[in-house]
Motif scaffolding. Sequence first.
Motif, PDB file in Angstrom:
ATOM      1  N   LYS A 102       8.853  16.413  12.139  1.00  0.00           N
ATOM      2  CA  LYS A 102       8.055  15.517  13.066  1.00  0.00           C
ATOM      3  C   LYS A 102       7.699  14.047  12.402  1.00  0.00           C
ATOM      4  N   VAL A 103       7.852  14.094  10.983  1.00  0.00           N
ATOM      5  CA  VAL A 103       7.853  12.663  10.316  1.00  0.00           C
ATOM      6  C   VAL A 103       9.186  11.913  10.408  1.00  0.00           C
ATOM      7  N   ALA A 104      10.275  12.716  10.426  1.00  0.00           N
ATOM      8  CA  ALA A 104      11.682  12.207  10.504  1.00  0.00           C
ATOM      9  C   ALA A 104      11.681  11.693  11.991  1.00  0.00           C
ATOM     10  N   ALA A 105      10.924  12.388  13.041  1.00  0.00           N
ATOM     11  CA  ALA A 105      10.899  11.823  14.427  1.00  0.00           C
ATOM     12  C   ALA A 105      10.218  10.419  14.569  1.00  0.00           C
ATOM     13  N   THR A 106       9.389  10.027  13.730  1.00  0.00           N
ATOM     14  CA  THR A 106       8.728   8.881  13.499  1.00  0.00           C
ATOM     15  C   THR A 106       9.534   7.729  13.573  1.00  0.00           C
ATOM     16  N   GLY A 107      10.601   8.286  12.523  1.00  0.00           N
ATOM     17  CA  GLY A 107      11.707   6.988  12.260  1.00  0.00           C
ATOM     18  C   GLY A 107      11.332   6.252  11.252  1.00  0.00           C
ATOM     19  N   LEU A 108      10.234   6.701  10.413  1.00  0.00           N
ATOM     20  CA  LEU A 108       9.422   6.037   9.407  1.00  0.00           C
ATOM     21  C   LEU A 108       9.238   7.003   8.110  1.00  0.00           C
ATOM     22  N   ALA A 109       9.998   7.838   8.063  1.00  0.00           N
ATOM     23  CA  ALA A 109      10.014   8.820   6.933  1.00  0.00           C
ATOM     24  C   ALA A 109      10.090   7.993   5.559  1.00  0.00           C
ATOM     25  N   HIS A 110      11.065   7.126   5.572  1.00  0.00           N
ATOM     26  CA  HIS A 110      11.259   6.219   4.417  1.00  0.00           C
ATOM     27  C   HIS A 110      10.129   5.435   3.848  1.00  0.00           C
ATOM     28  N   ARG A 111       9.190   5.189   4.902  1.00  0.00           N
ATOM     29  CA  ARG A 111       8.042   4.143   4.606  1.00  0.00           C
ATOM     30  C   ARG A 111       6.701   5.302   4.211  1.00  0.00           C
ATOM     31  N   LEU A 112       6.799   6.211   4.933  1.00  0.00           N
ATOM     32  CA  LEU A 112       5.444   7.152   4.984  1.00  0.00           C
ATOM     33  C   LEU A 112       5.211   7.849   3.725  1.00  0.00           C
ATOM     34  N   GLY A 113       6.344   8.001   2.793  1.00  0.00           N
ATOM     35  CA  GLY A 113       6.103   8.523   1.503  1.00  0.00           C
ATOM     36  C   GLY A 113       6.304  10.229   1.669  1.00  0.00           C
ATOM     37  N   VAL A 123       0.829  -1.354   0.019  1.00  0.00           N
ATOM     38  CA  VAL A 123       0.086   0.089   0.003  1.00  0.00           C
ATOM     39  C   VAL A 123       0.912   1.216   0.263  1.00  0.00           C
ATOM     40  N   ALA A 124       0.595   2.197  -1.113  1.00  0.00           N
ATOM     41  CA  ALA A 124       1.396   3.503  -0.995  1.00  0.00           C
ATOM     42  C   ALA A 124       0.904   4.366   0.115  1.00  0.00           C
ATOM     43  N   MET A 125       2.008   5.147   0.488  1.00  0.00           N
ATOM     44  CA  MET A 125       1.410   6.037   1.674  1.00  0.00           C
ATOM     45  C   MET A 125       1.914   7.536   1.643  1.00  0.00           C
ATOM     46  N   ALA A 126       1.137   8.263   2.191  1.00  0.00           N
ATOM     47  CA  ALA A 126       1.665   9.596   2.125  1.00  0.00           C
ATOM     48  C   ALA A 126       1.143  10.588   3.569  1.00  0.00           C
ATOM     49  N   VAL A 127       1.655  11.545   3.694  1.00  0.00           N
ATOM     50  CA  VAL A 127       1.258  12.494   5.003  1.00  0.00           C
ATOM     51  C   VAL A 127       0.804  13.757   4.239  1.00  0.00           C
ATOM     52  N   LEU A 128      -0.467  14.073   4.706  1.00  0.00           N
ATOM     53  CA  LEU A 128      -1.276  15.299   4.254  1.00  0.00           C
ATOM     54  C   LEU A 128      -1.587  16.101   5.653  1.00  0.00           C
ATOM     55  N   THR A 129      -0.958  17.127   5.810  1.00  0.00           N
ATOM     56  CA  THR A 129      -0.897  18.106   6.769  1.00  0.00           C
ATOM     57  C   THR A 129      -1.030  19.615   6.676  1.00  0.00           C
ATOM     58  N   ASN A 130      -1.840  20.179   7.486  1.00  0.00           N
ATOM     59  CA  ASN A 130      -2.130  21.745   7.365  1.00  0.00           C
ATOM     60  C   ASN A 130      -1.011  22.726   7.721  1.00  0.00           C
ATOM     61  N   GLY A 131       0.197  21.710   8.353  1.00  0.00           N
ATOM     62  CA  GLY A 131       1.224  22.504   9.264  1.00  0.00           C
ATOM     63  C   GLY A 131       2.130  23.196   8.238  1.00  0.00           C
ATOM     64  N   LEU A 132       3.238  23.651   8.960  1.00  0.00           N
ATOM     65  CA  LEU A 132       4.334  24.199   8.088  1.00  0.00           C
ATOM     66  C   LEU A 132       5.241  23.194   7.894  1.00  0.00           C
ATOM     67  N   GLY A 133       5.779  23.154   6.298  1.00  0.00           N
ATOM     68  CA  GLY A 133       6.455  22.056   5.906  1.00  0.00           C
ATOM     69  C   GLY A 133       7.736  21.617   6.779  1.00  0.00           C
ATOM     70  N   GLU A 134       8.633  22.657   6.949  1.00  0.00           N
ATOM     71  CA  GLU A 134       9.896  22.418   7.728  1.00  0.00           C
ATOM     72  C   GLU A 134       9.447  21.437   8.966  1.00  0.00           C
TER      73      GLU A 134
END
Length: 229
Positions: A139-150, A123-134
């Motif tokens: 935060k996504v890097a802090a999950t340790g799963l950035a390489h999987r989350l797309g 299953v392909a994944m992405a994160v869609l958020t209204n926050g500030l990109g940087e």
Amino acid sequence: MEPPPVRGVVFDLDDTLLDHRGSATRALGRWLPRLGASPDAGVVAAWFEAEERHFPRWSAGEITFTEQRRLRLRDVLPAAGVEPGDDEELDRLFAGYLACYQASWTVFDDVAPTVRSLHRAGVAMAVLTNGLGEQQRAKVAATGLAHRLGPVLTPEETGASKPDPAAYLTACARLGLEPGVVLHVGDRHDLDVEAARAAGLRAVHLDRRGAGPTDEPWRISSLTDLPAG
Ligand SMILES: [Mg+2]
């Protein structure tokens, strides 16, 4: 007729993958005492009310990101018995809060097993958020799963904020999938469920706190309740 299988999952970020509310509450517990203020329940509630009041005004393009931060402090600090000061002082104070916030970031326990399971299912994944990109990418890097989350898609990338249909449709386009085979997952019923469905995606309400609405037909309390592809 059975609907086609889900081929993509688009996650909201705050309070879906990252425990924003818990992280911010712990941050206030560290930061407010430094200002001589007590992080009592009333002040913490006022913090989230001010966020809810001013952050969407940035999403709507009415004020800048810095202005929404200053407005939040102007609302909350007097309630905490702290003199807000001028803009420069407010920016300095907010930087202090941010350091505490970032140090408090906590990822929900169900994120890693769910992301691994979806990945295994193709299953392909992405994160869609209204926050500030940087900040959101950190935060996504802090999950340790950035390489999987797309891809991490913020209004800077999509040119639109939730609930604008363009935000959800851009996420589907980035995954190379039609909206009808993409599942949007998030904690906000209005932004993550109703508006995602209005854009043509499927959507499930992640209601971790049991806040409802209880008549929502597809409600889960944990990401582990997601169908694995
Ligand atoms: Mg959220």
